[in-house]
Write a protein that holds these residues in place. Sequence first.
Motif, mmCIF file in Angstrom:
data_model
loop_
_atom_site.group_PDB
_atom_site.id
_atom_site.type_symbol
_atom_site.label_atom_id
_atom_site.label_comp_id
_atom_site.label_asym_id
_atom_site.label_seq_id
_atom_site.Cartn_x
_atom_site.Cartn_y
_atom_site.Cartn_z
ATOM 1 N N SER A 38 0.822 -1.220 0.000
ATOM 2 C CA SER A 38 0.000 0.000 0.000
ATOM 3 C C SER A 38 0.854 1.266 0.000
ATOM 4 C CB SER A 38 -0.928 0.011 1.223
ATOM 5 O OG SER A 38 -0.179 0.213 2.410
ATOM 6 N N ASN A 39 2.146 1.103 -0.172
ATOM 7 C CA ASN A 39 3.075 2.237 -0.121
ATOM 8 C C ASN A 39 2.915 3.044 1.164
ATOM 9 O OD1 ASN A 39 4.355 1.763 -2.623
ATOM 10 N ND2 ASN A 39 2.597 2.656 -3.690
ATOM 11 N N GLY A 40 2.766 2.326 2.277
ATOM 12 C CA GLY A 40 2.677 2.966 3.577
ATOM 13 C C GLY A 40 1.313 3.527 3.930
ATOM 14 N N GLN A 41 0.304 3.282 3.097
ATOM 15 C CA GLN A 41 -1.018 3.837 3.348
ATOM 16 C C GLN A 41 -1.980 2.817 3.960
ATOM 17 O OE1 GLN A 41 -2.617 6.183 0.132
ATOM 18 N NE2 GLN A 41 -0.574 6.602 -0.633
ATOM 19 N N ALA A 42 -1.466 1.708 4.421
ATOM 20 C CA ALA A 42 -2.310 0.665 5.014
ATOM 21 C C ALA A 42 -3.032 1.200 6.245
ATOM 22 C CB ALA A 42 -1.442 -0.538 5.404
ATOM 23 N N ASP A 43 -4.250 0.768 6.429
ATOM 24 C CA ASP A 43 -5.033 1.120 7.605
ATOM 25 C C ASP A 43 -4.646 0.157 8.723
ATOM 26 O OD1 ASP A 43 -6.955 1.454 9.587
ATOM 27 O OD2 ASP A 43 -8.609 1.679 8.175
ATOM 28 N N LEU A 44 -3.708 0.544 9.539
ATOM 29 C CA LEU A 44 -3.164 -0.362 10.555
ATOM 30 C C LEU A 44 -4.215 -0.797 11.571
ATOM 31 C CD1 LEU A 44 0.378 1.149 11.149
ATOM 32 C CD2 LEU A 44 -0.285 -0.814 9.760
ATOM 33 N N GLU A 45 -5.152 0.068 11.895
ATOM 34 C CA GLU A 45 -6.219 -0.314 12.828
ATOM 35 C C GLU A 45 -7.021 -1.478 12.247
ATOM 36 O OE1 GLU A 45 -10.246 1.606 14.734
ATOM 37 O OE2 GLU A 45 -8.564 2.948 14.316
ATOM 38 N N TYR A 46 -7.330 -1.396 10.950
ATOM 39 C CA TYR A 46 -8.052 -2.476 10.272
ATOM 40 C C TYR A 46 -7.243 -3.776 10.305
ATOM 41 C CZ TYR A 46 -9.691 -5.344 6.408
ATOM 42 O OH TYR A 46 -10.117 -6.405 5.638
ATOM 43 N N TYR A 47 -5.958 -3.693 10.002
ATOM 44 C CA TYR A 47 -5.133 -4.898 9.951
ATOM 45 C C TYR A 47 -4.954 -5.531 11.328
ATOM 46 C CZ TYR A 47 -4.259 -3.860 5.104
ATOM 47 O OH TYR A 47 -4.415 -3.630 3.780
ATOM 48 N N HIS A 48 -4.848 -4.714 12.355
ATOM 49 C CA HIS A 48 -4.742 -5.278 13.707
ATOM 50 C C HIS A 48 -6.057 -5.944 14.121
ATOM 51 C CE1 HIS A 48 -0.682 -4.085 14.616
ATOM 52 N NE2 HIS A 48 -0.931 -2.878 14.143
ATOM 53 N N LYS A 49 -7.179 -5.343 13.741
ATOM 54 C CA LYS A 49 -8.476 -5.961 14.049
ATOM 55 C C LYS A 49 -8.615 -7.277 13.291
ATOM 56 C CE LYS A 49 -13.405 -5.189 14.313
ATOM 57 N NZ LYS A 49 -14.500 -4.227 14.236
ATOM 58 N N LEU A 50 -8.226 -7.289 12.032
ATOM 59 C CA LEU A 50 -8.279 -8.522 11.245
ATOM 60 C C LEU A 50 -7.391 -9.599 11.871
ATOM 61 C CD1 LEU A 50 -9.330 -10.042 8.784
ATOM 62 C CD2 LEU A 50 -7.483 -9.023 7.451
ATOM 63 N N THR A 51 -6.234 -9.202 12.362
ATOM 64 C CA THR A 51 -5.339 -10.149 13.026
ATOM 65 C C THR A 51 -6.033 -10.792 14.222
ATOM 66 O OG1 THR A 51 -3.382 -8.915 12.334
ATOM 67 C CG2 THR A 51 -3.117 -10.391 14.211
ATOM 68 N N ARG A 52 -6.747 -9.967 15.009
ATOM 69 C CA ARG A 52 -7.448 -10.494 16.185
ATOM 70 C C ARG A 52 -8.622 -11.393 15.809
ATOM 71 N NH1 ARG A 52 -7.047 -5.059 17.531
ATOM 72 N NH2 ARG A 52 -9.262 -4.771 17.143
ATOM 73 N N GLU A 53 -9.327 -11.098 14.727
ATOM 74 C CA GLU A 53 -10.585 -11.779 14.424
ATOM 75 C C GLU A 53 -10.517 -12.811 13.309
ATOM 76 O OE1 GLU A 53 -13.844 -9.066 14.149
ATOM 77 O OE2 GLU A 53 -13.173 -7.931 15.886
ATOM 78 N N ALA A 54 -9.411 -12.905 12.620
ATOM 79 C CA ALA A 54 -9.313 -13.809 11.472
ATOM 80 C C ALA A 54 -9.564 -15.261 11.850
ATOM 81 C CB ALA A 54 -7.961 -13.664 10.793
ATOM 82 N N LYS A 55 -8.961 -15.720 12.929
ATOM 83 C CA LYS A 55 -9.103 -17.125 13.328
ATOM 84 C C LYS A 55 -10.566 -17.462 13.615
ATOM 85 C CE LYS A 55 -6.955 -20.530 16.371
ATOM 86 N NZ LYS A 55 -5.879 -20.723 17.345
ATOM 87 N N VAL A 56 -11.257 -16.594 14.330
ATOM 88 C CA VAL A 56 -12.678 -16.804 14.640
ATOM 89 C C VAL A 56 -13.496 -16.833 13.356
ATOM 90 C CG1 VAL A 56 -14.697 -15.772 15.775
ATOM 91 C CG2 VAL A 56 -12.489 -15.779 16.928
ATOM 92 N N SER A 57 -13.197 -15.921 12.432
ATOM 93 C CA SER A 57 -13.937 -15.846 11.172
ATOM 94 C C SER A 57 -13.738 -17.097 10.327
ATOM 95 C CB SER A 57 -13.512 -14.610 10.375
ATOM 96 O OG SER A 57 -13.801 -13.442 11.103
ATOM 97 N N VAL A 58 -12.510 -17.572 10.241
ATOM 98 C CA VAL A 58 -12.231 -18.772 9.447
ATOM 99 C C VAL A 58 -12.902 -19.994 10.079
ATOM 100 C CG1 VAL A 58 -10.414 -20.324 8.630
ATOM 101 C CG2 VAL A 58 -10.146 -17.851 8.409
ATOM 102 N N LYS A 59 -12.873 -20.077 11.404
ATOM 103 C CA LYS A 59 -13.575 -21.184 12.070
ATOM 104 C C LYS A 59 -15.071 -21.118 11.788
ATOM 105 C CE LYS A 59 -10.462 -22.302 15.851
ATOM 106 N NZ LYS A 59 -10.306 -22.381 17.308
ATOM 107 N N TYR A 60 -15.625 -19.912 11.754
ATOM 108 C CA TYR A 60 -17.047 -19.741 11.465
ATOM 109 C C TYR A 60 -17.397 -20.260 10.067
ATOM 110 C CZ TYR A 60 -21.457 -17.473 10.351
ATOM 111 O OH TYR A 60 -22.738 -17.223 9.934
ATOM 112 N N ILE A 61 -16.618 -19.860 9.056
ATOM 113 C CA ILE A 61 -16.965 -20.320 7.707
ATOM 114 C C ILE A 61 -16.754 -21.827 7.566
ATOM 115 C CG2 ILE A 61 -16.617 -18.059 6.636
ATOM 116 C CD1 ILE A 61 -14.034 -19.148 5.396
#
Length: 134
Positions: free
Chosen positions: A79-102
């Motif tokens: 993203s050339n440094g324009q990544a939304d870090l808050e979004y990525y940290h939230k995704l890091t926290r919730e990804a495992k739960v989301s994948v287990k759900y699907i």
Amino acid sequence: MSTVSYDLIVVGSGFAGCMTALNFLETSERLKQPAQVALVEAGKNGERYGASQWTGAFLHMGRDLTLNEDWIQEMIQVSNGQADLEYYHKLTREAKVSVKYIKNCGIKLIQHKQRNGLLEFKTNQYFVMPNGGG
């Protein structure tokens, strides 16, 4: 002519549309409130829609379904440094739960280690993706 009444009409059967419909039905069931949902799609039967038709939905996740340690740095780079870090940290926290759900919804996952030859990142990463893509 009979009229059908719906509690929710979702336009588009891509991942977002399908998950919206499923979440509404699951919530209605949990609240013991029967619901009618219409999922409307203009495409052909049997094809994938939304962003799912363009992506394999590779997630950089290890066998334990946690995101690979370097993935946030990779997102910052692409993203050339324009990544939304808050979004990525939230995704890091919730990804495992989301994948287990699907997975609990019956989606089969492919998990494998692969040399990441398409990008200029760490090689030999683990990936998870839905069987069939999308």
